[in-house]
Design a protein around this motif. Sequence first.
Motif, PDB file in Angstrom:
ATOM      1  N   TYR A  47      -0.540  -7.282   3.717  1.00 39.51           N
ATOM      2  CA  TYR A  47      -0.486  -5.751   3.282  1.00 39.51           C
ATOM      3  C   TYR A  47       1.421  -7.204   2.646  1.00 39.51           C
ATOM      4  CZ  TYR A  47      -4.242  -4.065   3.611  1.00 39.51           C
ATOM      5  OH  TYR A  47      -6.263  -3.540   3.819  1.00 39.51           O
ATOM      6  N   TYR A  55       0.897  -3.960  -1.441  1.00 41.84           N
ATOM      7  CA  TYR A  55       0.157  -4.750  -2.596  1.00 41.84           C
ATOM      8  C   TYR A  55      -1.074  -5.355  -1.049  1.00 41.84           C
ATOM      9  CZ  TYR A  55      -1.398  -8.954  -4.767  1.00 41.84           C
ATOM     10  OH  TYR A  55      -1.169 -10.089  -5.508  1.00 41.84           O
ATOM     11  N   ASP A  56      -1.687  -5.973  -1.465  1.00 36.85           N
ATOM     12  CA  ASP A  56      -3.129  -6.394  -0.771  1.00 36.85           C
ATOM     13  C   ASP A  56      -3.071  -7.209  -1.129  1.00 36.85           C
ATOM     14  OD1 ASP A  56      -5.400  -7.239   0.408  1.00 36.85           O
ATOM     15  OD2 ASP A  56      -6.678  -5.144  -0.354  1.00 36.85           O
ATOM     16  N   THR A  57      -3.058  -8.626  -0.691  1.00 36.76           N
ATOM     17  CA  THR A  57      -2.866  -9.696  -1.259  1.00 36.76           C
ATOM     18  C   THR A  57      -4.363 -10.505  -0.534  1.00 36.76           C
ATOM     19  OG1 THR A  57      -1.943 -10.851   1.536  1.00 36.76           O
ATOM     20  CG2 THR A  57       0.111 -10.206  -0.042  1.00 36.76           C
ATOM     21  N   GLY A  59      -7.327  -8.386  -1.631  1.00 36.05           N
ATOM     22  CA  GLY A  59      -7.965  -8.314  -2.380  1.00 36.05           C
ATOM     23  C   GLY A  59      -7.159  -8.389  -4.285  1.00 36.05           C
ATOM     24  N   ASP A  60      -5.758  -8.278  -3.629  1.00 35.18           N
ATOM     25  CA  ASP A  60      -5.555  -8.905  -4.869  1.00 35.18           C
ATOM     26  C   ASP A  60      -5.627  -7.525  -5.545  1.00 35.18           C
ATOM     27  OD1 ASP A  60      -3.503  -9.924  -7.034  1.00 35.18           O
ATOM     28  OD2 ASP A  60      -5.460 -10.713  -8.230  1.00 35.18           O
ATOM     29  N   VAL A  61      -4.579  -6.445  -5.093  1.00 31.54           N
ATOM     30  CA  VAL A  61      -5.166  -5.660  -5.619  1.00 31.54           C
ATOM     31  C   VAL A  61      -3.508  -4.543  -5.045  1.00 31.54           C
ATOM     32  CG1 VAL A  61      -6.193  -2.605  -5.388  1.00 31.54           C
ATOM     33  CG2 VAL A  61      -7.248  -4.801  -5.154  1.00 31.54           C
ATOM     34  N   GLU A  62      -3.023  -3.765  -6.360  1.00 35.29           N
ATOM     35  CA  GLU A  62      -1.421  -3.539  -6.106  1.00 35.29           C
ATOM     36  C   GLU A  62      -2.295  -1.816  -5.777  1.00 35.29           C
ATOM     37  OE1 GLU A  62       2.568  -2.501  -8.080  1.00 35.29           O
ATOM     38  OE2 GLU A  62       1.253  -3.151  -9.255  1.00 35.29           O
ATOM     39  N   ASN A 108      -5.498   2.439  -6.158  1.00 34.70           N
ATOM     40  CA  ASN A 108      -5.657   1.126  -6.646  1.00 34.70           C
ATOM     41  C   ASN A 108      -4.756   1.335  -7.899  1.00 34.70           C
ATOM     42  OD1 ASN A 108      -6.697  -0.717  -8.339  1.00 34.70           O
ATOM     43  ND2 ASN A 108      -8.336  -1.213  -6.910  1.00 34.70           N
ATOM     44  N   ASP A 110      -5.649  -0.859 -10.865  1.00 37.07           N
ATOM     45  CA  ASP A 110      -6.114  -0.915 -11.426  1.00 37.07           C
ATOM     46  C   ASP A 110      -7.095   0.030 -12.187  1.00 37.07           C
ATOM     47  OD1 ASP A 110      -4.169  -3.444 -11.990  1.00 37.07           O
ATOM     48  OD2 ASP A 110      -5.719  -4.610 -10.199  1.00 37.07           O
TER      49      ASP A 110
END
Length: 136
Positions: A47, A55-57, A59-62, A108, A110
């Motif tokens: 993270y 940012y969760d590296t 899971g590629d999720v912000e 999340n 997104d």
Amino acid sequence: MKKFALLVILCLCVAQLAGCNGKYYYVAEDSSEETSSQTVSDPVPAYVFGEKGFYDTAGDVEFYLAEGLYAKEIGEEIFNDGEHSVHKIVDAHESYLLCDGEGRVYKNADLPWTVEPGAEGFAEAYPGLTAEKQND
């Protein structure tokens, strides 16, 4: 007979060129040569934290801070680096909402809210969240 001999010579040449040279490779069980393995580590942290979220590296999720929202009940710890911690929220989907050790909610980036915070039906849509910080 010449054709047969020529065919055999041609096959041997092709086999030699292809690497089929008839040698066998083996390793004796009592071999003194030791195998070694190298450990590979990923230099990217799980993270990355900023002022307004993290940012969760993997899971590629912000995830961004959902101002004014808190977890009613902080769940299982997912990550802790000594300075920051990330937790699941009881009664909330982990890929959508997470919280820190103080219960502040991160959403999340997104995924949209199904019901906007403060709107009618928000409490029913998100039973694990509250607008008031819970006392521990």
